[in-house]
Design a protein around this motif. Structure first.
Motif, short mmCIF file in Angstrom:
data_model
loop_
_atom_site.label_atom_id
_atom_site.label_comp_id
_atom_site.label_asym_id
_atom_site.label_seq_id
_atom_site.Cartn_x
_atom_site.Cartn_y
_atom_site.Cartn_z
N LEU A 172 -66.90 -64.48 -3.26
CA LEU A 172 -66.65 -64.14 -1.87
C LEU A 172 -67.70 -64.76 -0.96
N VAL A 173 -68.96 -64.71 -1.37
CA VAL A 173 -70.03 -65.32 -0.58
C VAL A 173 -69.78 -66.83 -0.43
N TYR A 174 -69.37 -67.47 -1.51
CA TYR A 174 -69.08 -68.90 -1.46
C TYR A 174 -67.95 -69.19 -0.47
N GLN A 175 -66.90 -68.37 -0.51
CA GLN A 175 -65.79 -68.54 0.42
C GLN A 175 -66.25 -68.38 1.87
N CYS A 176 -67.11 -67.39 2.10
CA CYS A 176 -67.63 -67.15 3.45
C CYS A 176 -68.48 -68.33 3.92
N SER A 177 -69.25 -68.93 3.00
CA SER A 177 -70.07 -70.08 3.38
C SER A 177 -69.19 -71.26 3.78
N LYS A 178 -68.03 -71.41 3.12
CA LYS A 178 -67.11 -72.49 3.45
C LYS A 178 -66.43 -72.25 4.79
N GLN A 179 -66.44 -70.98 5.23
CA GLN A 179 -65.84 -70.64 6.52
C GLN A 179 -66.85 -70.70 7.66
N GLY A 180 -68.08 -71.17 7.35
CA GLY A 180 -69.06 -71.37 8.40
C GLY A 180 -70.15 -70.33 8.50
N ILE A 181 -70.12 -69.31 7.65
CA ILE A 181 -71.19 -68.30 7.67
C ILE A 181 -72.40 -68.85 6.92
N ASN A 182 -73.56 -68.66 7.47
CA ASN A 182 -74.82 -69.13 6.88
C ASN A 182 -75.26 -68.12 5.82
#
Length: 289
Positions: A172-182
């Motif tokens: 989930l963290v990886y997906q969020c990083s791909k969506q622009g979250i640092n």
């Protein structure tokens, strides 16, 4: 000014808002704490929503570090029930309880959705300059079953659930990083290996029945176990700090990037019994951003 990788910059300008028993909702809602000590001291205290800290400090944090989701999944109470030998959680019921946790994780509005919303809200409140570091959870028991007050099968089930939760959180963290979250994920499983609860040199407190001095309620007025139970002790807190510091060092270019993935797999037969002799072949391709 400077980098957090530099030791002289680590001792000041940090804020701590974590609280025992906090769930994802308490990032944005007040958390109610009841207390009752020595009969005469009793009442209720409301803790401010944890993200309200950014109303005070503004958007100037460099890093936001957290563990989140374990209380939503009720891991501590599940482990306490297992250790205390409750008839409620024998092996088959333990499997059912863990399976229900996964239902809660993936259902609409469940733990997974709450975690993602939490990461998004932290990013919004903390600001684009802040990097969010999500730390995972250590496995609860030694994998060889040494010294533990539960069966080896129960230990495997609990440890497997923790690892699976970590793996799902990392994805989930990886997906969020791909969506622009640092944001990035830090595993602590390897660092705690051999130092689980009930080991000879434990980094995690065992289940403590009753209460300790800093628990909010006296014996007889609190839950089955102390809030210290199944949480890192001082040594474990230091290990957590080292794991997070390693990630900060990586982000600040102090040492080469390395990638690792801890994977825990349990297999069950058609009769529901845990298999101890099986082979799993994993074939895939590593993706490097």
């Amino acid at each position: 000014e400077g980098k957090m990788a530099d030791e002289q910059n680590r001792g000041t300008h940090w804020f701590f808002v974590a609280a025992s028993g906090a769930e994802t909702k308490h990032l944005l809602e007040k958390q109610t704490k009841d207390y009752a000590k020595k009969i005469i001291y009793h009442g209720t205290k409301e803790l401010d929503p944890q993200l309200s800290i950014f109303d005070k400090i503004g958007k100037q944090a460099d890093y936001v570090t957290l563990t989140l989701g374990g209380n939503d999944a009720d891991f501590k109470e599940i482990i306490t029930e297992v250790v205390c030998g409750s008839t409620y959680l024998k092996r088959s019921n333990l499997s059912d309880k863990i399976n229900q946790t996964w239902v809660k994780f993936y259902e609409d509005g469940g733990i997974k959705d709450k975690l993602q919303y939490s990461y998004e809200e932290i990013a919004r409140k903390a600001g684009k300059q802040a990097h969010i570091i999500v730390a995972g959870y250590p496995r609860s028991f030694e994998k060889n079953g040494k010294g533990i007050p539960v069966s080896k099968e129960e230990a495997i089930l609990v440890n497997g659930a923790v690892s699976n939760f970590n793996n799902a959180t990392e994805r989930l963290v990886y997906q969020c990083s791909k969506q622009g979250i640092n944001i990035s994920f830090v595993s602590v499983e390897s660092a705690f290996e051999g130092h689980e609860a009930y080991s000879d040199s434990e980094y995690i407190n065992e289940v403590i029945l009753g209460t300790k001095d800093q628990d909010l309620k006296d014996v007889g007025l609190s839950s089955l176990s102390s809030a210290y139970s199944m949480h890192p002790n001082n040594a474990g807190a230091c290990v957590y700090a080292e794991c997070v510091q390693d990630e900060i060092n990586r982000l600040e270019g102090v040492k080469p990037v390395t990638y690792s993935m801890d994977l825990s797999v349990s297999a069950y037969g058609y009769d529901g019994r845990l298999c101890d002799d099986y082979t799993i072949v994993v074939d895939g391709q590593e993706e490097v951003a």
